[in-house]
Design an enzyme around this catalytic site. Structure first.
Site, PDB file in Angstrom:
ATOM      1  N   TRP A 104     -56.240 -14.613 -11.010  1.00 52.98           N
ATOM      2  CA  TRP A 104     -55.828 -15.736 -10.466  1.00 52.98           C
ATOM      3  C   TRP A 104     -56.392 -17.131 -10.898  1.00 52.98           C
ATOM      4  CZ3 TRP A 104     -52.352 -14.732  -7.163  1.00 52.98           C
ATOM      5  CH2 TRP A 104     -52.201 -13.544  -6.504  1.00 52.98           C
ATOM      6  N   ASP A 174     -61.041 -22.011  -5.511  1.00 52.40           N
ATOM      7  CA  ASP A 174     -60.374 -20.925  -4.904  1.00 52.40           C
ATOM      8  C   ASP A 174     -61.383 -20.111  -4.524  1.00 52.40           C
ATOM      9  OD1 ASP A 174     -59.061 -18.515  -4.442  1.00 52.40           O
ATOM     10  OD2 ASP A 174     -57.773 -18.588  -5.946  1.00 52.40           O
ATOM     11  N   LYS A 198     -58.144 -12.377   3.953  1.00 51.72           N
ATOM     12  CA  LYS A 198     -59.237 -11.526   3.243  1.00 51.72           C
ATOM     13  C   LYS A 198     -60.457 -11.330   4.261  1.00 51.72           C
ATOM     14  CE  LYS A 198     -57.868 -11.241  -1.279  1.00 51.72           C
ATOM     15  NZ  LYS A 198     -56.597 -11.898  -1.381  1.00 51.72           N
TER      16      LYS A 198
HETATM   17  N1  PLP Z   1     -56.441 -16.505  -5.348  1.00 48.68           N
HETATM   18  C1  PLP Z   1     -57.288 -15.159  -5.207  1.00 48.68           C
HETATM   19  C2  PLP Z   1     -58.592 -15.118  -5.723  1.00 48.68           C
HETATM   20  C3  PLP Z   1     -56.657 -14.291  -4.560  1.00 48.68           C
HETATM   21  O1  PLP Z   1     -57.102 -13.236  -4.514  1.00 48.68           O
HETATM   22  C4  PLP Z   1     -55.107 -14.266  -4.284  1.00 48.68           C
HETATM   23  C5  PLP Z   1     -54.301 -13.115  -3.687  1.00 48.68           C
HETATM   24  O2  PLP Z   1     -54.999 -12.035  -3.494  1.00 48.68           O
HETATM   25  C6  PLP Z   1     -54.607 -15.562  -4.471  1.00 48.68           C
HETATM   26  C7  PLP Z   1     -55.287 -16.456  -5.085  1.00 48.68           C
HETATM   27  C8  PLP Z   1     -53.059 -15.818  -4.171  1.00 48.68           C
HETATM   28  O3  PLP Z   1     -52.943 -15.892  -2.762  1.00 48.68           O
HETATM   29  P1  PLP Z   1     -51.706 -15.943  -1.768  1.00 48.68           P
HETATM   30  O4  PLP Z   1     -50.768 -14.694  -1.605  1.00 48.68           O
HETATM   31  O5  PLP Z   1     -52.217 -16.284  -0.462  1.00 48.68           O
HETATM   32  O6  PLP Z   1     -50.637 -17.008  -2.507  1.00 48.68           O
END
Ligand code: PLP
Length: 364
Positions: A104, A174, A198
């Protein structure tokens, strides 16, 4: 509500029975309004009360001071990969510093680079994203516009045990997969973002907690919806808000306050849950191979491998037959991932523990 299936997916997450039952009731009629929760207008006083209650719950849980705004936005965490650099890197003659610990955080860089200079100050890819850096390994640019990191890498199952110390540089993170799972000091951050699906609610809303003074230098050439300031001015009702998703954040945060007793208690539970499975992995290291180095292990996503691809498939299929669903690893990594988001009950952990012991007996 009796449950005999446990959801270990990395998202959508498991929800508390209390919350699911409340939603069922409110779908028929929300608080004597004569309307379903679906029908409540984003411009109504009823919805303003919902958003105010949700914000209050978050302030109470996380001890968020008044100089921080709480925003409820759309576009998922992926849009934050863009909004953060658009607001805080664009038109700056300063670099942003990114710590790359997994899938991520690596993804976040691509969009940041469109807006300015990105310096990767630590990159765990050569070690297969098995750990987070130690403080002494981090050297920041003293003029950095901000430092960006991912508190818990959901795919690899690695988590920062403590936040990096960045001195006076604004810290941005994040926090998707360990948001409201433990107490943190919000005042150490310039911006925290986390999609809801989550620990905090259903998909459709992303929570952004941003310090007021960090917004002072935002440039004026930003498209309205990508600029944080209109959302601040309009209290997250700039356009049609994701009303139902925000309402679920209200229920989830209320459950966390009333039924769990807050973030200290939540963290104790998270420690207990993950310790059971990590201990099992360590005791059976000839069969189960944990992905993360011990001091970077995530309390939320436990990632491990089995001796062969065939056994991995059997594990996922036999687990599902027993009601343990979503144990497959992320498509980019394979293997097994057991996710313990906030509502995972101890019964789910014991069921997984029991299954893992029997599986080893059978196939070792
Ligand atoms: N950041 C993290 C730590 C994630 O676990 C995720 C998706 O599981 C994301 C970003 C991306 O999120 P989204 O699907 O809401 O764009």
């Amino acid at each position: 509500m009796k449950r005999n299936v446990y959801n270990f997916f990395g998202g959508m997450a498991i929800y508390p029975s209390r919350v699911i039952e409340e939603v069922r009731k409110d779908l028929l009629e929300y608080e004597n309004t004569g309307l379903s929760i679906f029908e409540i207008s984003h411009r109504s006083q009823t919805f303003r009360n919902i958003i105010a209650q949700t914000e209050n719950n978050l302030r109470q849980l996380m001890n968020i001071p008044d100089n921080y705004h709480i925003l409820f936005l759309q576009g998922g965490e992926s849009l934050q990969f863009s909004m953060i650099p658009i607001n805080f890197l664009r038109n700056r003659n300063r670099p942003a510093n990114y710590i790359v610990t997994g899938y991520w955080s690596k993804k976040a860089i691509k969009d940041a680079r469109r807006e300015g200079q990105v310096n990767i100050i630590w990159d765990g890819s050569k070690e297969g994203f098995t750990r987070v850096p130690k403080q002494y390994e981090l050297q920041f640019d003293s003029d950095a516009a901000y430092v960006y990191y991912t508190t818990n890498e959901t795919v690899e199952g690695i988590q920062f045990p403590m936040k990096p110390d960045v001195g006076n540089i604004p810290l941005v993170c994040d926090m998707c997969s360990d948001f409201i799972s433990k107490p943190i000091d919000v005042t150490k951050y310039a911006l925290i973002s986390a999609h809801a699906q989550k620990n905090a609610g259903i998909a459709g809303v992303t929570i952004v907690i941003v310090r007021d003074d960090f917004l002072q230098d935002v440039p004026d050439n930003i498209h309205t919806m990508l600029d944080y300031r209109p959302h601040v001015e309009k209290c997250s009702i700039y356009n049609t808000s994701p009303t139902f998703a925000i309402y679920t954040v209200m229920l989830m945060t209320r459950w966390l306050i009333e039924d769990i007793g807050g973030l200290e208690e939540m963290n104790k539970l998270a420690q207990r849950r993950s310790a059971i499975i990590y201990e099992l992995l360590d005791k059976n290291a000839d069969f189960y191979k944990p992905h993360a180095k011990p001091d970077s292990r995530s309390l939320i996503n436990i990632v491990f491998n089995l001796p062969t691809a065939e056994l991995t498939q059997k594990f996922i299929a036999e687990g599902a037959e027993e009601g343990l669903v979503g144990l497959q690893g992320h498509r980019s990594l394979g293997g097994i991932r057991a996710s313990f988001f906030n509502p995972m009950p101890m019964e789910g952990v014991y069921a997984l523990q029991d299954f893992m012991l029997r599986f080893r007996e059978k196939y070792h």
